[in-house]
Design a protein around this motif. Structure first.
Motif, PDB file in Angstrom:
ATOM      1  N   HIS A  58     -30.571  69.669  10.836  1.00 27.08           N
ATOM      2  CA  HIS A  58     -29.557  70.399  10.077  1.00 27.08           C
ATOM      3  C   HIS A  58     -28.219  69.662  10.158  1.00 27.08           C
ATOM      4  CE1 HIS A  58     -29.150  71.947  14.194  1.00 27.08           C
ATOM      5  NE2 HIS A  58     -27.877  72.163  13.925  1.00 27.08           N
ATOM      6  N   ARG A  59     -27.333  70.042   9.242  1.00 26.26           N
ATOM      7  CA  ARG A  59     -25.973  69.494   9.245  1.00 26.26           C
ATOM      8  C   ARG A  59     -25.075  70.443   8.456  1.00 26.26           C
ATOM      9  NH1 ARG A  59     -25.804  64.528   4.773  1.00 26.26           N
ATOM     10  NH2 ARG A  59     -26.570  65.762   3.019  1.00 26.26           N
ATOM     11  N   ALA A  60     -23.771  70.363   8.733  1.00 26.66           N
ATOM     12  CA  ALA A  60     -22.783  71.058   7.898  1.00 26.66           C
ATOM     13  C   ALA A  60     -22.250  70.061   6.892  1.00 26.66           C
ATOM     14  CB  ALA A  60     -21.640  71.575   8.763  1.00 26.66           C
ATOM     15  N   MET A  61     -22.020  70.503   5.676  1.00 27.67           N
ATOM     16  CA  MET A  61     -21.359  69.645   4.700  1.00 27.67           C
ATOM     17  C   MET A  61     -19.850  69.692   4.969  1.00 27.67           C
ATOM     18  SD  MET A  61     -23.740  68.288   3.118  1.00 27.67           S
ATOM     19  CE  MET A  61     -23.055  67.517   1.648  1.00 27.67           C
ATOM     20  N   PRO A  62     -19.128  68.618   4.640  1.00 27.44           N
ATOM     21  CA  PRO A  62     -17.686  68.585   4.917  1.00 27.44           C
ATOM     22  C   PRO A  62     -16.954  69.765   4.272  1.00 27.44           C
ATOM     23  CG  PRO A  62     -18.470  66.432   4.207  1.00 27.44           C
ATOM     24  CD  PRO A  62     -19.609  67.381   4.015  1.00 27.44           C
TER      25      PRO A  62
ATOM     26  N   GLN B  50     -34.783  63.847   1.910  1.00 26.91           N
ATOM     27  CA  GLN B  50     -34.812  63.802   0.436  1.00 26.91           C
ATOM     28  C   GLN B  50     -34.853  65.237  -0.087  1.00 26.91           C
ATOM     29  OE1 GLN B  50     -38.691  62.541  -1.371  1.00 26.91           O
ATOM     30  NE2 GLN B  50     -39.256  62.141   0.753  1.00 26.91           N
ATOM     31  N   PRO B  51     -34.398  65.464  -1.325  1.00 30.06           N
ATOM     32  CA  PRO B  51     -34.208  66.833  -1.811  1.00 30.06           C
ATOM     33  C   PRO B  51     -35.413  67.757  -1.648  1.00 30.06           C
ATOM     34  CG  PRO B  51     -33.179  65.292  -3.317  1.00 30.06           C
ATOM     35  CD  PRO B  51     -33.889  64.453  -2.280  1.00 30.06           C
ATOM     36  N   LYS B  52     -36.623  67.240  -1.774  1.00 31.58           N
ATOM     37  CA  LYS B  52     -37.758  68.175  -1.731  1.00 31.58           C
ATOM     38  C   LYS B  52     -37.976  68.791  -0.347  1.00 31.58           C
ATOM     39  CE  LYS B  52     -41.585  64.903  -1.160  1.00 31.58           C
ATOM     40  NZ  LYS B  52     -42.921  64.538  -1.601  1.00 31.58           N
ATOM     41  N   PHE B  53     -37.433  68.163   0.702  1.00 28.27           N
ATOM     42  CA  PHE B  53     -37.593  68.734   2.044  1.00 28.27           C
ATOM     43  C   PHE B  53     -36.343  69.504   2.498  1.00 28.27           C
ATOM     44  CE2 PHE B  53     -40.303  64.759   2.548  1.00 28.27           C
ATOM     45  CZ  PHE B  53     -41.499  65.427   2.309  1.00 28.27           C
ATOM     46  N   VAL B  54     -35.317  69.573   1.631  1.00 32.15           N
ATOM     47  CA  VAL B  54     -33.999  70.105   2.049  1.00 32.15           C
ATOM     48  C   VAL B  54     -33.697  71.452   1.403  1.00 32.15           C
ATOM     49  CG1 VAL B  54     -31.489  69.720   1.872  1.00 32.15           C
ATOM     50  CG2 VAL B  54     -32.995  67.832   2.525  1.00 32.15           C
ATOM     51  N   TYR B  55     -33.103  72.344   2.202  1.00 29.80           N
ATOM     52  CA  TYR B  55     -32.486  73.564   1.670  1.00 29.80           C
ATOM     53  C   TYR B  55     -31.006  73.529   2.042  1.00 29.80           C
ATOM     54  CZ  TYR B  55     -30.847  78.291   1.185  1.00 29.80           C
ATOM     55  OH  TYR B  55     -30.101  79.375   0.819  1.00 29.80           O
ATOM     56  N   SER B  56     -30.143  73.725   1.051  1.00 25.33           N
ATOM     57  CA  SER B  56     -28.696  73.727   1.276  1.00 25.33           C
ATOM     58  C   SER B  56     -28.195  75.152   1.086  1.00 25.33           C
ATOM     59  CB  SER B  56     -28.038  72.775   0.261  1.00 25.33           C
ATOM     60  OG  SER B  56     -26.643  72.761   0.453  1.00 25.33           O
ATOM     61  N   HIS B  57     -27.689  75.760   2.148  1.00 24.17           N
ATOM     62  CA  HIS B  57     -27.268  77.163   2.045  1.00 24.17           C
ATOM     63  C   HIS B  57     -25.786  77.258   1.727  1.00 24.17           C
ATOM     64  CE1 HIS B  57     -27.552  81.442   2.435  1.00 24.17           C
ATOM     65  NE2 HIS B  57     -26.431  81.433   3.135  1.00 24.17           N
ATOM     66  N   GLU B  58     -25.495  77.868   0.580  1.00 25.23           N
ATOM     67  CA  GLU B  58     -24.105  78.162   0.208  1.00 25.23           C
ATOM     68  C   GLU B  58     -23.801  79.569   0.715  1.00 25.23           C
ATOM     69  OE1 GLU B  58     -23.267  77.554  -3.937  1.00 25.23           O
ATOM     70  OE2 GLU B  58     -21.312  78.531  -3.765  1.00 25.23           O
ATOM     71  N   TRP B  59     -22.822  79.686   1.589  1.00 25.40           N
ATOM     72  CA  TRP B  59     -22.605  80.935   2.310  1.00 25.40           C
ATOM     73  C   TRP B  59     -21.897  82.001   1.476  1.00 25.40           C
ATOM     74  CZ3 TRP B  59     -24.843  81.686   6.886  1.00 25.40           C
ATOM     75  CH2 TRP B  59     -25.229  80.566   7.622  1.00 25.40           C
ATOM     76  N   SER B  60     -22.347  83.251   1.664  1.00 21.89           N
ATOM     77  CA  SER B  60     -21.545  84.418   1.318  1.00 21.89           C
ATOM     78  C   SER B  60     -21.229  85.101   2.639  1.00 21.89           C
ATOM     79  CB  SER B  60     -22.343  85.405   0.452  1.00 21.89           C
ATOM     80  OG  SER B  60     -22.635  84.825  -0.794  1.00 21.89           O
TER      81      SER B  60
ATOM     82  N   GLY C 147     -18.735  73.024   2.948  1.00 20.37           N
ATOM     83  CA  GLY C 147     -19.159  73.858   4.062  1.00 20.37           C
ATOM     84  C   GLY C 147     -20.535  74.476   3.948  1.00 20.37           C
ATOM     85  N   ASN C 148     -21.364  74.023   2.979  1.00 18.86           N
ATOM     86  CA  ASN C 148     -22.767  74.470   3.012  1.00 18.86           C
ATOM     87  C   ASN C 148     -23.407  74.024   4.325  1.00 18.86           C
ATOM     88  OD1 ASN C 148     -22.430  75.308   0.373  1.00 18.86           O
ATOM     89  ND2 ASN C 148     -24.279  74.282  -0.400  1.00 18.86           N
ATOM     90  N   THR C 149     -24.411  74.745   4.774  1.00 21.62           N
ATOM     91  CA  THR C 149     -25.230  74.264   5.882  1.00 21.62           C
ATOM     92  C   THR C 149     -26.560  73.821   5.297  1.00 21.62           C
ATOM     93  OG1 THR C 149     -24.145  75.827   7.366  1.00 21.62           O
ATOM     94  CG2 THR C 149     -26.164  74.793   8.163  1.00 21.62           C
ATOM     95  N   GLU C 150     -26.988  72.615   5.672  1.00 24.88           N
ATOM     96  CA  GLU C 150     -28.210  72.047   5.091  1.00 24.88           C
ATOM     97  C   GLU C 150     -29.282  71.869   6.170  1.00 24.88           C
ATOM     98  OE1 GLU C 150     -26.595  69.916   1.171  1.00 24.88           O
ATOM     99  OE2 GLU C 150     -27.151  68.516   2.780  1.00 24.88           O
ATOM    100  N   PHE C 151     -30.508  72.048   5.735  1.00 21.99           N
ATOM    101  CA  PHE C 151     -31.653  71.952   6.643  1.00 21.99           C
ATOM    102  C   PHE C 151     -32.729  71.101   5.967  1.00 21.99           C
ATOM    103  CE2 PHE C 151     -29.571  76.049   6.993  1.00 21.99           C
ATOM    104  CZ  PHE C 151     -29.368  76.202   8.359  1.00 21.99           C
ATOM    105  N   CYS C 152     -33.474  70.335   6.759  1.00 18.11           N
ATOM    106  CA  CYS C 152     -34.672  69.694   6.189  1.00 18.11           C
ATOM    107  C   CYS C 152     -35.851  69.995   7.094  1.00 18.11           C
ATOM    108  CB  CYS C 152     -34.474  68.194   6.004  1.00 18.11           C
ATOM    109  SG  CYS C 152     -34.565  67.230   7.514  1.00 18.11           S
ATOM    110  N   ASN C 153     -37.020  70.062   6.490  1.00 13.10           N
ATOM    111  CA  ASN C 153     -38.237  70.438   7.212  1.00 13.10           C
ATOM    112  C   ASN C 153     -38.929  69.174   7.726  1.00 13.10           C
ATOM    113  OD1 ASN C 153     -40.793  71.279   7.987  1.00 13.10           O
ATOM    114  ND2 ASN C 153     -40.845  72.918   6.456  1.00 13.10           N
TER     115      ASN C 153
END
Ligand SMILES: [Fe+2]
Length: 280
Positions: A255-259, A231-241, A130-136
């Protein structure tokens, strides 16, 4: 880092998360709601793609008020101001539609002007994933080799909702396909020439084919560019609190949600601002 950016980061009590994407902003809630920092937050958002406000704990009213400082508030089609992002049918009766959000996308490619900024607040955490991921997609364009830039600069791509349907339901009923096809198709440039003069890539699970290109060549190109941009250098994966708020520039990111466990009750509240320019 130039002096102007350093000053902005200091004023916003912000720090970069990685070189190509994301900043964490530590201003307190009162400062965010005052609107005093809104134009600098907008500038930083455009530069960084994603701004994270750790455990800011916005109520819905506060999230709406903060969103209103960032741009023209855009309610949902049904009129409500806050959208429940949840696979739980009680919290979101149209949750099937969210299955497409597990794949890289831009929100609202089918609209004349895709939404501008969007803000998510975490209310209930998933049990797993359930992380939300973004790439620039600005950075992804800027760092492409020149020969790729020249090759793709003037290409157009057909986008549709039915294309994304086939990601999460590869063997839909004929009726379902017809329903999604009734939403239409649009031809969009592969490279967005923003009015600021910057350029970004327009990709994602709504992209079907490059207009006028041989089908396998088109699939190769769209897949290669998506793999490049994510690719990883353009991506931020947010682990939610719980209480985190994350804002992204929908015009310069995918952006996308992880499963995650669909029965776990994961709940995010989303607000958004109206887009200010068409993809052109
Ligand atoms: Fe989305």
């Amino acid at each position: 880092m130039n002096a102007e950016i350093a000053t902005t980061l200091e004023r916003l009590e912000a720090e970069d998360i990685s070189p190509s994407i994301g900043s964490r902003v530590h201003l307190d809630k009162q400062a965010l709601l005052s609107g005093e920092y809104a134009s600098q937050l907008r500038d930083l958002l455009e530069q960084r793609g994603v701004l994270v406000f750790p455990k800011i704990n916005f109520t819905d009213e506060e999230q709406v008020a903060f969103t209103e400082t960032i741009g023209n508030f855009l309610p949902e089609m049904e009129g409500q101001k806050v959208y429940n992002i949840s696979l739980d049918k009680e919290k979101n009766p149209k949750s099937d539609y969210l299955k497409g959000s597990l794949y890289w996308h831009i929100d609202g490619t089918m609209n004349k002007k895709p939404i501008g900024a969007a803000i998510l607040s975490s209310k209930v955490l998933p049990t797993w994933g359930g992380n939300t991921e973004f790439c620039n997609t600005y950075a992804a364009w800027e760092q492409l080799p020149d020969e790729d830039k020249q090759r793709i600069e003037n290409l157009k791509v057909m986008h549709s909702a039915w294309t994304s349907l086939l990601y999460y339901d590869p063997e839909p009923s004929y009726e379902k396909l017809e329903e999604m096809m009734s939403l239409g198709e649009v031809e969009l440039p592969l490279v967005w020439n923003h009015r600021s003069g910057r350029k970004s890539l327009v990709l994602g699970c709504t992209a079907h084919h490059v207009i006028g290109m041989d089908p396998s060549e088109s699939a190769r190109l769209l897949t290669r560019l998506r793999a490049w941009a994510t690719q990883p250098k353009f991506v931020y994966s947010h682990e939610w609190s719980v209480g985190d708020a994350v804002m992204w520039d929908n015009t310069g990111t995918l952006h996308r949600a992880m499963p995650y466990d669909p029965d776990c009750g994961r709940l995010l509240h989303r607000t958004k601002t109206a887009g200010e320019e068409p993809i052109q």
